[in-house]
Design a protein around this motif. Sequence first.
Motif, mmCIF file in Angstrom:
data_model
loop_
_atom_site.group_PDB
_atom_site.id
_atom_site.type_symbol
_atom_site.label_atom_id
_atom_site.label_comp_id
_atom_site.label_asym_id
_atom_site.label_seq_id
_atom_site.Cartn_x
_atom_site.Cartn_y
_atom_site.Cartn_z
ATOM 1 N N THR A 152 0.813 -1.225 0.000
ATOM 2 C CA THR A 152 0.000 0.000 0.000
ATOM 3 C C THR A 152 0.840 1.265 0.000
ATOM 4 O OG1 THR A 152 -0.128 0.093 2.426
ATOM 5 C CG2 THR A 152 -1.822 -1.198 1.269
ATOM 6 N N GLY A 153 2.085 1.161 0.431
ATOM 7 C CA GLY A 153 2.924 2.342 0.521
ATOM 8 C C GLY A 153 2.733 3.124 1.805
ATOM 9 N N LEU A 154 1.817 2.689 2.678
ATOM 10 C CA LEU A 154 1.607 3.360 3.956
ATOM 11 C C LEU A 154 2.828 3.169 4.848
ATOM 12 C CD1 LEU A 154 -2.088 2.291 4.686
ATOM 13 C CD2 LEU A 154 -1.294 4.519 3.846
ATOM 14 N N THR A 155 3.064 4.101 5.722
ATOM 15 C CA THR A 155 4.200 4.027 6.634
ATOM 16 C C THR A 155 3.743 3.488 7.984
ATOM 17 O OG1 THR A 155 5.245 5.929 5.558
ATOM 18 C CG2 THR A 155 6.041 5.331 7.756
ATOM 19 N N ALA A 156 4.427 2.452 8.450
ATOM 20 C CA ALA A 156 4.082 1.889 9.755
ATOM 21 C C ALA A 156 4.344 2.914 10.851
ATOM 22 C CB ALA A 156 4.903 0.624 10.010
ATOM 23 N N SER A 157 3.424 3.026 11.791
ATOM 24 C CA SER A 157 3.534 4.009 12.861
ATOM 25 C C SER A 157 2.775 3.505 14.084
ATOM 26 C CB SER A 157 2.941 5.344 12.411
ATOM 27 O OG SER A 157 1.540 5.213 12.183
ATOM 28 N N PRO A 158 2.988 4.125 15.257
ATOM 29 C CA PRO A 158 2.223 3.722 16.445
ATOM 30 C C PRO A 158 0.710 3.800 16.233
ATOM 31 C CG PRO A 158 4.096 5.055 17.102
ATOM 32 C CD PRO A 158 4.055 5.083 15.600
ATOM 33 N N MET A 159 0.255 4.765 15.456
ATOM 34 C CA MET A 159 -1.181 4.875 15.200
ATOM 35 C C MET A 159 -1.681 3.671 14.390
ATOM 36 S SD MET A 159 -4.011 6.339 15.647
ATOM 37 C CE MET A 159 -3.439 7.838 16.463
#
Length: 581
Positions: free
Chosen positions: A255-262
Amino acid sequence: MSVDNSTSQDRKKSLKASKPSDSSPQQVEVPRFMGRHIPPIDRLLIRVIPPVLIVAVMIWVLSNPEAASAAISEMRTFVTGKFTWLFILYSVFTVVVCIWLSMSRVGKIRLGGPNAKPQHSKFAWYSMLFACGQGIGLIFWSVAEPIMLRDENPVIPAMPGGGGEEGAIVWTYFHWGLTAWAMYCAVAVCLAYSHHNLGKTLTFREATVDILPRWSRRGAGVIVELLAIIATVLGLATSFGFAAMQFSSGLTSFTGLTASPMMWLMVILIFAGITSISAIVGINKGMARISGLNSILSIALVAAVLIFGPSLYIISNMSQTFGSFFTNFANMSLWTDSGLAATTLDSWQDSWNGWWTVFIWCWVIAFSPFVAGFIARISRGRTIREFVLGVTIIPSLIVMVWVAVIGSAAIYYDDQTDRGVSAAVAEDTSSGLFVMLDSLPVVGTILLVASTILVATYYVTSLDSGIYALSEFVSAPGKSGPVFRVVLVLSVATVTTVLLTMGGTAVVDTVQTGTIIGAFPFSFVIILMIINLIRRLLKRDKAIKQLEKDINNPDPNLVFVPDPSGEGAIRKTEPDQGSHN
């Protein structure tokens, strides 16, 4: 002929009937309870101490993560340096016990008595026990371990002019295959026989304390149960954290999304929601359906990699590594790296076993409470021989085929991309699978999506089984309701959220290592429980065989008066005048 008032009162108190039909008498729920009733103070300790200790550990780790990490690392070094031999011999012991159970006359014993029928089809049974025991770990280590070990591994000699690719695959077979499943099986069969055949609660205390002197059983039972509950909660919470990070890594891959705490928080909420629904629906429907989906997706994933990947190399490597595994199994099973015992180990990181075999065996032991408890619950109606073969041989073959296909493809594409997969694994262990799948022609993107879904479904089944086992430990001999199980799901999710959002991956790593250290004292509990099982089976005479039948007899005319000591008593009486015939 009627019975006296005391008999009628006993029947009302001791028989729990299922919903009757118009044409048949009420049926008693089996197995009939033969366990010990826990004193209120003991039950309070079992319910209160684990959350207090877990909260204390969380506060300690979060308030001073560096000191906590250092202290836990020192304990891990002590366990690795002084007790590697213990974990090696323990693993061999469980394999020998499983061989004895499957090949001796006790293998004919049916869990639940001679008339018990399996509750699940073989496909559903295999799917559930595999998903519970290993799915979430194997889906990543099937790439990470062969890649990380391909340049150096012991026992198995390197290929002429090449590296240790063969040994890397074979050691992965070993760590995730027969021995690991034998360790689960030995614990599970102890719980299964104790519960289904002897009428005990599905708890470690009831499967263990009979072998101890009477004066020590009460206190020992509380300690055993506390260790099991703490190991289960921390094991589920840390695995939940890694599953959230790994699922996020999968989403990032396509997806290209960046992994983050949210993103981690959203994943935790989704996983917890799905597991809560399964807990409400019930284990027979909820987990069986999710596990079936796991199996279908797993077969599709492995088949696609075999067909669209380097098929010739995979098949050739599968044949060669299978042979090497069987040739070197005994040497791998007993390898302790004895040279280190002559020196003082400065850090567990200086020991190959500390990184791999001891680490994985400790992790299996720490997961045994909920994995074995769940396997025992779903295995009523199987003979001990069928149980052992089903829990060891079938999953081990699945593991070996999985690793042979996925791991071989990873090594092949690692060479094709100038160690591109190795670089990805070095940066993030969970990303190796996705990098390998992305190299596949035609179906790479589709498999990225499928494998990400597998991460979710495999972990949901692990969490689901863990919650059922945990609720049994806390509630026995009572039955936990769906609301209580949902509360347990939310509690584990809360611990996971706190770890990830406040401490990040370093804190999760620290607590995971602490959970592994907790396997050290728990291993002695398991050894004692296995010895107790052997004692129970060897002393099984005609009276005990009849007792097993009576405990699993649903006839309401069989009056059962449990003894407070836990020994129990069976008494037959003729039907009441007004009862159905």
